[in-house]
Design a protein around this motif. Structure first.
Motif, PDB file in Angstrom:
ATOM      1  N   ILE A 259       0.835  -1.206   0.000  1.00  6.42           N
ATOM      2  CA  ILE A 259       0.000   0.000   0.000  1.00  6.42           C
ATOM      3  C   ILE A 259       0.871   1.257   0.000  1.00  6.42           C
ATOM      4  O   ILE A 259       0.618   2.216  -0.749  1.00  6.42           O
ATOM      5  CB  ILE A 259      -0.949  -0.012   1.210  1.00  6.42           C
ATOM      6  CG1 ILE A 259      -1.966  -1.152   1.081  1.00  6.42           C
ATOM      7  CG2 ILE A 259      -1.667   1.325   1.356  1.00  6.42           C
ATOM      8  CD1 ILE A 259      -2.811  -1.358   2.321  1.00  6.42           C
ATOM      9  N   SER A 260       1.900   1.256   0.828  1.00  8.55           N
ATOM     10  CA  SER A 260       2.793   2.411   0.884  1.00  8.55           C
ATOM     11  C   SER A 260       3.502   2.625  -0.448  1.00  8.55           C
ATOM     12  O   SER A 260       3.679   3.768  -0.894  1.00  8.55           O
ATOM     13  CB  SER A 260       3.813   2.221   2.012  1.00  8.55           C
ATOM     14  OG  SER A 260       4.653   3.341   2.122  1.00  8.55           O
ATOM     15  N   THR A 261       3.904   1.542  -1.101  1.00  9.28           N
ATOM     16  CA  THR A 261       4.556   1.654  -2.409  1.00  9.28           C
ATOM     17  C   THR A 261       3.622   2.268  -3.432  1.00  9.28           C
ATOM     18  O   THR A 261       4.013   3.123  -4.238  1.00  9.28           O
ATOM     19  CB  THR A 261       5.013   0.264  -2.876  1.00  9.28           C
ATOM     20  OG1 THR A 261       5.915  -0.294  -1.912  1.00  9.28           O
ATOM     21  CG2 THR A 261       5.718   0.345  -4.215  1.00  9.28           C
ATOM     22  N   ASN A 262       2.369   1.827  -3.423  1.00  8.08           N
ATOM     23  CA  ASN A 262       1.390   2.353  -4.366  1.00  8.08           C
ATOM     24  C   ASN A 262       1.186   3.846  -4.165  1.00  8.08           C
ATOM     25  O   ASN A 262       1.122   4.626  -5.141  1.00  8.08           O
ATOM     26  CB  ASN A 262       0.061   1.616  -4.173  1.00  8.08           C
ATOM     27  CG  ASN A 262      -0.563   1.195  -5.488  1.00  8.08           C
ATOM     28  OD1 ASN A 262      -0.434   1.905  -6.473  1.00  8.08           O
ATOM     29  ND2 ASN A 262      -1.223   0.064  -5.501  1.00  8.08           N
ATOM     30  N   LEU A 263       1.086   4.272  -2.918  1.00  8.34           N
ATOM     31  CA  LEU A 263       0.884   5.692  -2.630  1.00  8.34           C
ATOM     32  C   LEU A 263       2.119   6.519  -3.004  1.00  8.34           C
ATOM     33  O   LEU A 263       2.003   7.600  -3.597  1.00  8.34           O
ATOM     34  CB  LEU A 263       0.548   5.880  -1.147  1.00  8.34           C
ATOM     35  CG  LEU A 263      -0.808   5.342  -0.678  1.00  8.34           C
ATOM     36  CD1 LEU A 263      -0.922   5.444   0.843  1.00  8.34           C
ATOM     37  CD2 LEU A 263      -1.941   6.107  -1.347  1.00  8.34           C
ATOM     38  N   PHE A 264       3.294   6.002  -2.664  1.00  7.29           N
ATOM     39  CA  PHE A 264       4.516   6.767  -2.934  1.00  7.29           C
ATOM     40  C   PHE A 264       4.748   6.920  -4.431  1.00  7.29           C
ATOM     41  O   PHE A 264       5.250   7.958  -4.892  1.00  7.29           O
ATOM     42  CB  PHE A 264       5.712   6.092  -2.277  1.00  7.29           C
ATOM     43  CG  PHE A 264       7.005   6.823  -2.479  1.00  7.29           C
ATOM     44  CD1 PHE A 264       7.245   8.024  -1.830  1.00  7.29           C
ATOM     45  CD2 PHE A 264       7.982   6.325  -3.327  1.00  7.29           C
ATOM     46  CE1 PHE A 264       8.426   8.724  -2.027  1.00  7.29           C
ATOM     47  CE2 PHE A 264       9.171   7.008  -3.525  1.00  7.29           C
ATOM     48  CZ  PHE A 264       9.399   8.209  -2.874  1.00  7.29           C
ATOM     49  N   ALA A 265       4.378   5.896  -5.219  1.00  8.72           N
ATOM     50  CA  ALA A 265       4.569   5.981  -6.668  1.00  8.72           C
ATOM     51  C   ALA A 265       3.713   7.078  -7.291  1.00  8.72           C
ATOM     52  O   ALA A 265       4.036   7.583  -8.373  1.00  8.72           O
ATOM     53  CB  ALA A 265       4.257   4.632  -7.315  1.00  8.72           C
ATOM     54  N   LEU A 266       2.623   7.453  -6.621  1.00 13.69           N
ATOM     55  CA  LEU A 266       1.791   8.544  -7.131  1.00 13.69           C
ATOM     56  C   LEU A 266       2.554   9.862  -7.200  1.00 13.69           C
ATOM     57  O   LEU A 266       2.305  10.689  -8.088  1.00 13.69           O
ATOM     58  CB  LEU A 266       0.553   8.719  -6.248  1.00 13.69           C
ATOM     59  CG  LEU A 266      -0.566   7.691  -6.357  1.00 13.69           C
ATOM     60  CD1 LEU A 266      -1.610   7.954  -5.283  1.00 13.69           C
ATOM     61  CD2 LEU A 266      -1.216   7.723  -7.737  1.00 13.69           C
ATOM     62  N   VAL A 267       3.486  10.077  -6.273  1.00 16.59           N
ATOM     63  CA  VAL A 267       4.114  11.393  -6.152  1.00 16.59           C
ATOM     64  C   VAL A 267       5.621  11.372  -6.379  1.00 16.59           C
ATOM     65  O   VAL A 267       6.245  12.446  -6.428  1.00 16.59           O
ATOM     66  CB  VAL A 267       3.831  11.995  -4.756  1.00 16.59           C
ATOM     67  CG1 VAL A 267       2.337  12.186  -4.558  1.00 16.59           C
ATOM     68  CG2 VAL A 267       4.397  11.110  -3.638  1.00 16.59           C
ATOM     69  N   TYR A 268       6.228  10.204  -6.526  1.00 14.09           N
ATOM     70  CA  TYR A 268       7.693  10.163  -6.593  1.00 14.09           C
ATOM     71  C   TYR A 268       8.232  10.969  -7.775  1.00 14.09           C
ATOM     72  O   TYR A 268       9.189  11.739  -7.642  1.00 14.09           O
ATOM     73  CB  TYR A 268       8.170   8.713  -6.680  1.00 14.09           C
ATOM     74  CG  TYR A 268       9.641   8.596  -7.016  1.00 14.09           C
ATOM     75  CD1 TYR A 268      10.615   9.072  -6.147  1.00 14.09           C
ATOM     76  CD2 TYR A 268      10.063   8.031  -8.220  1.00 14.09           C
ATOM     77  CE1 TYR A 268      11.958   8.992  -6.455  1.00 14.09           C
ATOM     78  CE2 TYR A 268      11.396   7.932  -8.540  1.00 14.09           C
ATOM     79  CZ  TYR A 268      12.349   8.413  -7.657  1.00 14.09           C
ATOM     80  OH  TYR A 268      13.678   8.335  -7.964  1.00 14.09           O
ATOM     81  N   LEU A 269       7.627  10.806  -8.940  1.00 13.75           N
ATOM     82  CA  LEU A 269       8.143  11.479 -10.133  1.00 13.75           C
ATOM     83  C   LEU A 269       7.688  12.929 -10.250  1.00 13.75           C
ATOM     84  O   LEU A 269       8.184  13.651 -11.115  1.00 13.75           O
ATOM     85  CB  LEU A 269       7.711  10.711 -11.386  1.00 13.75           C
ATOM     86  CG  LEU A 269       8.344   9.337 -11.601  1.00 13.75           C
ATOM     87  CD1 LEU A 269       7.766   8.679 -12.843  1.00 13.75           C
ATOM     88  CD2 LEU A 269       9.863   9.448 -11.713  1.00 13.75           C
ATOM     89  N   VAL A 270       6.748  13.347  -9.419  1.00 13.05           N
ATOM     90  CA  VAL A 270       6.180  14.694  -9.570  1.00 13.05           C
ATOM     91  C   VAL A 270       7.236  15.787  -9.420  1.00 13.05           C
ATOM     92  O   VAL A 270       7.349  16.665 -10.297  1.00 13.05           O
ATOM     93  CB  VAL A 270       5.014  14.884  -8.577  1.00 13.05           C
ATOM     94  CG1 VAL A 270       4.551  16.346  -8.571  1.00 13.05           C
ATOM     95  CG2 VAL A 270       3.863  13.963  -8.938  1.00 13.05           C
ATOM     96  N   PRO A 271       8.054  15.816  -8.348  1.00 11.91           N
ATOM     97  CA  PRO A 271       9.075  16.880  -8.278  1.00 11.91           C
ATOM     98  C   PRO A 271      10.074  16.809  -9.426  1.00 11.91           C
ATOM     99  O   PRO A 271      10.526  17.855  -9.915  1.00 11.91           O
ATOM    100  CB  PRO A 271       9.765  16.618  -6.931  1.00 11.91           C
ATOM    101  CG  PRO A 271       8.755  15.876  -6.127  1.00 11.91           C
ATOM    102  CD  PRO A 271       8.037  15.007  -7.106  1.00 11.91           C
ATOM    103  N   ILE A 272      10.423  15.600  -9.860  1.00 10.10           N
ATOM    104  CA  ILE A 272      11.414  15.465 -10.930  1.00 10.10           C
ATOM    105  C   ILE A 272      10.861  15.994 -12.248  1.00 10.10           C
ATOM    106  O   ILE A 272      11.567  16.683 -13.005  1.00 10.10           O
ATOM    107  CB  ILE A 272      11.833  13.993 -11.065  1.00 10.10           C
ATOM    108  CG1 ILE A 272      12.463  13.506  -9.754  1.00 10.10           C
ATOM    109  CG2 ILE A 272      12.821  13.808 -12.210  1.00 10.10           C
ATOM    110  CD1 ILE A 272      12.747  12.020  -9.710  1.00 10.10           C
ATOM    111  N   LEU A 273       9.589  15.690 -12.549  1.00 10.29           N
ATOM    112  CA  LEU A 273       8.995  16.126 -13.814  1.00 10.29           C
ATOM    113  C   LEU A 273       8.500  17.572 -13.755  1.00 10.29           C
ATOM    114  O   LEU A 273       8.479  18.264 -14.774  1.00 10.29           O
ATOM    115  CB  LEU A 273       7.827  15.201 -14.181  1.00 10.29           C
ATOM    116  CG  LEU A 273       8.177  13.729 -14.399  1.00 10.29           C
ATOM    117  CD1 LEU A 273       6.916  12.927 -14.682  1.00 10.29           C
ATOM    118  CD2 LEU A 273       9.181  13.571 -15.538  1.00 10.29           C
TER     119      LEU A 273
END
Length: 362
Positions: free
Chosen positions: A185-199
């Motif tokens: 569950i934590s992985t699924n949630l974190f994947a929502l926002v991980y790339l946001v600052p980079i992109l």
């Protein structure tokens, strides 16, 4: 795009899966070293790609990139070996037999020595008579003189086919494990926002901070360069102090850096660069620690299936996260504050889920 993503998934998943099964105590630092290579590639290729697009155009840039990836990834694939339990400790090993026989002989010699010195000699009622000794001695001598069985089959005796049932490629019983389910569950949630600052940061740097595009691209280089070192160092700390502990700390610091630094970086290049440094350090380490935590939550035989579900969660998060953040930006009439708060809150929520997993384990 489909072929690029499909091929990259096959390579990435296979390598991380093999590493996670070969190592246990040092799994964090090993996976950290492997994933830190992506930081090296990103930090080098981001400015180089910008230069090639300007000088050579899109078509030749893609050809050169494809040739470089084909050579480097084909070379790396030659060194991948499937996981096999060590022959020194697995089934068929001669070491347990040798150790057992040595311990048996050593014990008999010691008892004989003690009895010969008159210390601890058996009482009269415990002695066996000559007739019983004559019956037992041939069996003992036969057993002790028998050859140690060889673990390798002889040419005249081909190995028997394995009758052990193969484990399912998609083992849904993993979700009966609360520890693993919380990490998923934590992985699924974190994947929502991980790339946001980079992109989002290159656009944010030019549209909000007022920086030239070259400095916007520099933000990606900062994230990638910091991630090279942080993934190795935090991997070492995770092996020493616990993977769950390190993951919770990284998620907490990633969320706080978004809310306390990025949210106030609208007029300063230095503040924005500071945020990218912290996010590259802790956010980049989190994306490495989550698969390690998932692989440690299940037996070795279930690691491939466990990592498969975790990387599937990454894919779902990446697909949904970017459109969701774009929607938030559009609803904010071009403002980035809502997206920044979303990134920070989701990171803190992931830290809370991992904390529950940590309490459950303890």
């Amino acid at each position: 795009g489909f072929l690029y993503g499909f091929g990259g998934c096959l390579l990435y998943f296979t390598c991380i899966n093999v590493l996670a099964r070969y190592f246990n105590k040092r799994r964090g630092v090993v996976v950290g070293v492997a994933i830190s290579g992506s930081g090296i590639g990103s930090s080098v290729m981001a400015p180089l790609l910008h230069l090639m697009l300007y000088r050579l155009g899109f078509s030749w840039t893609m050809r050169i990139m494809g040739a470089c990836m084909f050579v480097s990834l084909s070379t790396a694939a030659c060194f991948v070996r499937p996981y096999q339990p060590s022959s020194l400790s697995g089934k068929g090993s001669i070491l347990p037999i040798v150790r057992s026989r040595s311990a048996q002989i050593s014990t008999e010699d010691e008892e004989a020595s003690v009895a010969g010195e008159g210390i601890g000699a058996p009482e009269d009622g415990d002695r066996i008579d000559e007739k019983e000794e004559a019956e037992i001695r041939p069996r003992l001598e036969s057993d002790l003189s028998s050859p140690i069985p060889s673990p390798m089959p002889t040419p005249s005796q081909p190995p028997a086919p394995s009758t052990a049932p193969a484990g399912p490629s998609l083992d849904f019983t993993l979700f009966k494990n609360l520890h693993y389910t919380l990490i998923f569950i934590s992985t699924n949630l974190f994947a929502l926002v991980y790339l946001v600052p980079i992109l989002l940061t290159p656009t944010y740097a030019t549209a909000i901070v007022g920086l030239p595009p070259s400095k916007g691209a520099l933000m990606i280089t900062i994230v990638s360069s910091v991630g090279i070192v942080s993934r190795i160092v935090i991997g070492l700390l995770a092996d020493r102090y616990g993977t769950l502990n390190a993951t919770i700390l990284c998620l907490l610091l990633s969320g706080l850096s978004s809310l306390l630094i990025w949210l106030h970086a609208s007029h300063s290049f230095a503040v924005l660069a500071t945020f990218m440094f912290f996010y590259g350090c802790f956010g980049g380490a989190t994306i490495m620690l989550l698969p390690v935590a998932a692989s440690k939550a299940v037996p070795v035989g279930q690691v491939p299936s466990a990592l498969g579900f975790v990387f599937f969660a990454h894919t779902v998060g990446y697909l949904l996260g970017t459109p969701l953040v774009q929607f938030i930006v559009e609803e904010s009439r071009g403002g980035f504050e809502g997206a920044i708060v979303f990134v920070g809150v989701v990171n803190l929520l992931c830290a809370g889920v991992m904390l529950i997993a940590r309490v459950h384990v303890s």
